[in-house]
Design an enzyme around this catalytic site. Structure first.
Site, PDB file in Angstrom:
ATOM      1  N   GLU A   3       9.146 -15.012  -9.923  1.00 11.15           N
ATOM      2  CA  GLU A   3       8.490 -13.721  -9.759  1.00 11.15           C
ATOM      3  C   GLU A   3       8.201 -13.037 -11.075  1.00 11.15           C
ATOM      4  O   GLU A   3       7.145 -12.453 -11.269  1.00 11.15           O
ATOM      5  CB  GLU A   3       9.424 -12.758  -8.997  1.00 11.15           C
ATOM      6  N   LYS A  47       6.121  -4.306  -3.287  1.00 12.52           N
ATOM      7  CA  LYS A  47       7.537  -4.092  -3.023  1.00 12.52           C
ATOM      8  C   LYS A  47       7.892  -4.221  -1.551  1.00 12.52           C
ATOM      9  O   LYS A  47       8.885  -4.812  -1.191  1.00 12.52           O
ATOM     10  CB  LYS A  47       7.911  -2.698  -3.537  1.00 12.52           C
ATOM     11  N   ARG A  71       4.331  -0.369  -4.599  1.00 13.24           N
ATOM     12  CA  ARG A  71       4.009  -0.885  -3.270  1.00 13.24           C
ATOM     13  C   ARG A  71       2.723  -1.723  -3.269  1.00 13.24           C
ATOM     14  O   ARG A  71       2.412  -2.372  -2.271  1.00 13.24           O
ATOM     15  CB  ARG A  71       3.849   0.281  -2.286  1.00 13.24           C
ATOM     16  N   ASN A  82      -2.582   2.019   5.424  1.00 11.42           N
ATOM     17  CA  ASN A  82      -1.626   0.965   5.065  1.00 11.42           C
ATOM     18  C   ASN A  82      -1.376   0.158   6.330  1.00 11.42           C
ATOM     19  O   ASN A  82      -1.124   0.740   7.382  1.00 11.42           O
ATOM     20  CB  ASN A  82      -0.321   1.617   4.574  1.00 11.42           C
ATOM     21  N   GLY A  83      -1.436  -1.174   6.242  1.00 11.05           N
ATOM     22  CA  GLY A  83      -1.170  -2.000   7.424  1.00 11.05           C
ATOM     23  C   GLY A  83      -2.366  -2.891   7.725  1.00 11.05           C
ATOM     24  O   GLY A  83      -3.244  -3.096   6.876  1.00 11.05           O
ATOM     25  N   LYS A 132      13.920 -15.144  -9.021  1.00 13.04           N
ATOM     26  CA  LYS A 132      13.696 -14.123 -10.050  1.00 13.04           C
ATOM     27  C   LYS A 132      12.803 -14.672 -11.156  1.00 13.04           C
ATOM     28  O   LYS A 132      11.920 -13.990 -11.649  1.00 13.04           O
ATOM     29  CB  LYS A 132      15.027 -13.644 -10.659  1.00 13.04           C
ATOM     30  N   CYS A 186       0.833  -1.191   0.000  1.00 13.17           N
ATOM     31  CA  CYS A 186       0.000   0.000   0.000  1.00 13.17           C
ATOM     32  C   CYS A 186       0.874   1.249   0.000  1.00 13.17           C
ATOM     33  O   CYS A 186       1.800   1.369   0.794  1.00 13.17           O
ATOM     34  CB  CYS A 186      -0.973   0.078   1.170  1.00 13.17           C
ATOM     35  N   GLU A 216      18.386 -17.529  -5.750  1.00 15.56           N
ATOM     36  CA  GLU A 216      17.975 -16.205  -6.218  1.00 15.56           C
ATOM     37  C   GLU A 216      17.591 -16.259  -7.699  1.00 15.56           C
ATOM     38  O   GLU A 216      16.623 -15.631  -8.117  1.00 15.56           O
ATOM     39  CB  GLU A 216      19.110 -15.191  -5.964  1.00 15.56           C
ATOM     40  N   HIS A 258      20.327 -36.680  -3.824  1.00 21.68           N
ATOM     41  CA  HIS A 258      19.567 -37.182  -2.673  1.00 21.68           C
ATOM     42  C   HIS A 258      18.058 -37.091  -2.924  1.00 21.68           C
ATOM     43  O   HIS A 258      17.277 -37.200  -1.986  1.00 21.68           O
ATOM     44  CB  HIS A 258      19.957 -36.410  -1.417  1.00 21.68           C
ATOM     45  N   TRP A 264      -2.414  -2.925  -1.797  1.00 18.40           N
ATOM     46  CA  TRP A 264      -2.077  -4.356  -1.874  1.00 18.40           C
ATOM     47  C   TRP A 264      -3.042  -5.026  -0.911  1.00 18.40           C
ATOM     48  O   TRP A 264      -2.976  -4.815   0.306  1.00 18.40           O
ATOM     49  CB  TRP A 264      -0.629  -4.575  -1.454  1.00 18.40           C
TER      50      TRP A 264
HETATM   51  C1  F6R Z   1      12.386 -10.540  -4.399  1.00 20.12           C
HETATM   52  C2  F6R Z   1      12.171  -9.490  -3.427  1.00 20.12           C
HETATM   53  C3  F6R Z   1      11.735  -9.898  -2.063  1.00 20.12           C
HETATM   54  C4  F6R Z   1      12.398  -8.997  -1.012  1.00 20.12           C
HETATM   55  C5  F6R Z   1      11.828  -9.314   0.379  1.00 20.12           C
HETATM   56  C6  F6R Z   1      12.483  -8.462   1.443  1.00 20.12           C
HETATM   57  O1  F6R Z   1      12.767 -10.037  -5.637  1.00 20.12           O
HETATM   58  O2  F6R Z   1      12.293  -8.328  -3.721  1.00 20.12           O
HETATM   59  O3  F6R Z   1      11.981 -11.240  -1.812  1.00 20.12           O
HETATM   60  O4  F6R Z   1      13.784  -9.203  -1.044  1.00 20.12           O
HETATM   61  O5  F6R Z   1      10.454  -9.093   0.373  1.00 20.12           O
HETATM   62  O6  F6R Z   1      12.270  -7.112   1.195  1.00 20.12           O
HETATM   63  P1  F6R Z   1      13.157  -6.019   1.911  1.00 20.12           P
HETATM   64  O7  F6R Z   1      14.546  -6.154   1.393  1.00 20.12           O
HETATM   65  O8  F6R Z   1      12.539  -4.701   1.552  1.00 20.12           O
HETATM   66  O9  F6R Z   1      13.087  -6.312   3.378  1.00 20.12           O
END
Ligand code: F6R
Length: 617
Positions: free
Chosen positions: A493, A612, A30, A105-106, A490, A2, A486, A509, A78
């Site tokens: 996502e 985000k 966000r 937000n929250g 990626k 949000c 990672e 295994h 969100w």
């Molecule tokens: C993946 C991604 C998330 C963040 C995670 C932590 O691409 O962006 O996995 O890394 O939500 O977010 P922060 O770093 O803001 O605590």
């Protein structure tokens, strides 16, 4: 999670709406389940809100323009309580006759009880949100002074929240309140702003003010006044934002993600900047923790989520190797619930791009309660996690707008290395002499990332051929293991493709059963110079899967010909020492995911279901 914008200016014209809409565009990363605005005009508050991305709200405003106003609030959502519908979109009016609006937000944790209470008094709800409950409480309690009313109502709320409210009886006023959720103030001339982060108003002012927990801020065109929830006066901490609006724009790239991937050399370089003295030794006075205290650390625990946790996993290998201090990595959302063994000699390092991730924040708070020393590695000035920690080591990646993290990841690894090397330097242990050498090598990494970025044509081609692929596996060992994870994250996502990252040694295994003819597998191969014959072991792992028909996509160090016979494709990265290699090997995997997502016609910057900054647990 949000995005929130508030604005007050002196003139009732288009500016309020323009500022709010521009702020929402910058905060859309966000959350993008719905968007809405409220403007105070004459003796009423007018609103517009629409499910879906901001573009839908723009269309709505095009069809049904709002009149000029000096005061406005806006929200991009969100969804948590209630689906992404027009009804659940913010602002909420609390059943008033157009005089009041609230955005949030929250999560209000006691909303069920409050909703039941209001329902018993005859309140009829229009949405399924927790926010509407607060809107009713505020609207019913309003006594002509929105700040005072907010103060009375927040006493009744449990959970995490940022609230912004406007009331047409106080036209030139926006009142905000925060607990465990972000809110910053932007200070202009004859106009003032509120935002979930400074991106909301960076096009108008770079002067900002932080708020502490449990504070209420009232903005008018003349200024911003802060009080604590108990009504006592407070002072916000002012600061100058060290980046400008251009940094939050695409700068000629098609997507923020592409721009941010290309900014990685600078993100690493800037994170190293100003942290060494003339002799090339690290100086981290910014931590303001005594050398004795750091020398006394007996254990390190990284807490983080998602990509940031993978940065912590990379750091574990490096810091244990350099300092010989035991290092653990805990997913922040699991940390509190596994009864962690922490004492005052434990250093808990949180890693967070946003500085607002609720899981990480709660882990930090818990660690402090248990007496740990806490350091935050964070990319966002003025955010909550650094404030709740004993010390902060900022990453200098600049604003990261694309929802999936790229440049922040590299900056997080860099900052973790800096911290690890500093501890090595302080403690004078086995690798203390090498620390300066590693640091010098680290300074050469941005140029090497540049070289990797310059050679990505084949990776893009491979990605384009693979748009119909349904599953990709990623393998790595040692520091290559978190990079495999990672790479898989990626791809999930960005391209919505099933992907899994494994420690290459684990394959035999069980997961090797997944290999069938044509299964694409990326393998991150360590440098042939890596100790303990690790390189040879990974090459054997490649042979094992190739023998079962896998299509092997190998990332290896320049000059490593030994992988050629077993690789369908080799992507070479410049040579560097094993511990620093993740800063290079992850780049082709990011580019691969980006290209595949683009090839599938997906929204790279705003993947479905994500936001985000995850400010709920
Ligand atoms: C993946 C991604 C998330 C963040 C995670 C932590 O691409 O962006 O996995 O890394 O939500 O977010 P922060 O770093 O803001 O605590």
């Amino acid at each position: 999670m949000c995005g929130i914008v508030g604005y007050v200016g002196a003139n009732a014209d288009e500016r309020a709406l323009n500022v709010v809409m521009e702020g929402l565009a910058r905060l859309e990363y966000r959350g993008y389940d719905s968007a809405g605005v409220a403007l105070v005009g004459g003796d009423r508050v007018v609103t517009a809100k629409k499910a879906g991305k901001l573009a839908n709200l723009r269309d709505e405003l095009g069809a049904r323009p709002l009149s000029g106003s000096s005061t406005g609030i806006g929200h991009t959502r969100w969804a948590t309580h209630g689906g992404p519908t027009d009804e659940n979109a913010h602002p909420h009016r609390g059943g008033t006759d157009d005089k009041f609006a609230l955005i949030h937000n929250g999560i209000i944790e006691n909303f069920h009880a409050l909703r039941g209470e209001l329902a018993a008094e005859g309140v009829v709800f229009e949405s399924e949100t927790d926010t509407e409950v607060v809107a009713h409480l505020l609207a019913r309690a309003f006594d002509g002074d929105l700040t005072r009313t907010m103060q009375r109502v927040v006493e009744r709320l449990e959970g995490a929240f940022t609230l912004l409210a406007v009331h047409s009886d106080q036209p030139g006023v926006v009142v905000g309140a925060r607990r465990n959720s972000p809110l910053v103030v932007g200070l202009g001339e004859g106009e003032n702003f509120l935002g979930s982060d400074v991106a909301a108003f960076i096009g108008y002012t770079r002067e900002a003010m932080e708020l502490e927990q449990d504070q209420i801020v009232t903005i008018t065109p003349e200024g911003a006044t802060v009080i604590n929830f108990d009504g006592s006066p407070a002072e916000g901490k002012r600061y100058h934002v060290d980046w400008d609006a251009a940094a939050a724009e695409k700068g000629g790239y098609d997507t923020f993600m592409e721009k941010e991937i290309n900014e990685q050399p600078q993100a690493v370089g800037d994170t190293l900047l100003g942290r060494t003295d003339a002799e090339g030794r690290l100086t981290l006075d910014e931590l303001r923790i005594s050398e004795e205290r750091l020398q006394d650390v007996s254990r390190i625990v990284f807490v983080a989520c998602g990509t940031a946790a993978y940065a912590g996993m990379v750091a574990k290998y490096a810091i244990e190797h350099w300092t010989r201090i035991p290092v653990e990595v805990a997913l922040a959302h699991e940390f509190r619930y596994c009864d962690p063994i922490i004492d005052e000699r434990t250093l808990v390092v949180s890693i967070s791009q946003s500085g607002e991730t609720m899981d990480t924040l709660m882990a930090v708070k818990h660690a402090r309660e248990l007496g740990a020393l806490t350091i935050s590695i964070c990319n966002t000035h003025g955010s909550t996690i650094p404030r709740e920690s004993d010390a902060v080591l900022y990453t200098h990646a600049g604003p990261e707008i694309a929802v999936a993290s790229t440049k922040a990841f590299l900056a997080q690894i860099t900052a973790s290395y800096v911290l690890g090397l500093y501890l090595t330097q302080l403690r004078g242990q086995t690798y203390a002499d090498d620390a300066q050498e590693v640091l010098a090598e680290l300074h050469g990494i941005p140029a090497k990332i540049e070289a990797v970025l310059g050679g990505m044509d084949r990776v893009r081609e491979i990605a384009r051929f693979m748009v119909d692929t349904r599953s990709v596996l990623f393998l790595g060992r040692n520091v290559g293991y978190p990079i495999a994870m990672e790479g898989a994250l990626k791809l999930k996502e960005l391209a919505y493709i099933h992907a899994e990252g494994f420690a290459a040694g684990e394959l035999k295994h069980g997961p090797i059963a997944l290999i069938e003819p044509g299964q694409p597998v990326f393998i991150v191969v360590p440098s042939p110079d890596t100790p303990h014959g690790l390189h040879g072991k990974v090459v054997s792992n490649i042979q094992e899967i190739r023998a079962r028909g896998a299509r092997t996509l190998v990332i290896a160090e320049e000059g490593d010909d030994s992988v050629q016979p077993f690789a369908d494709e080799v992507i070479y990265v410049p040579s560097t020492s094993t511990m620093l290699a993740p800063l290079l090997t992850v780049v082709p995997l990011q580019v691969f995911a980006l290209e595949l997502s683009t090839g599938k016609g997906l929204d790279v910057d705003q993947p479905r279901n994500l936001a985000k900054s995850v400010t709920v647990e």
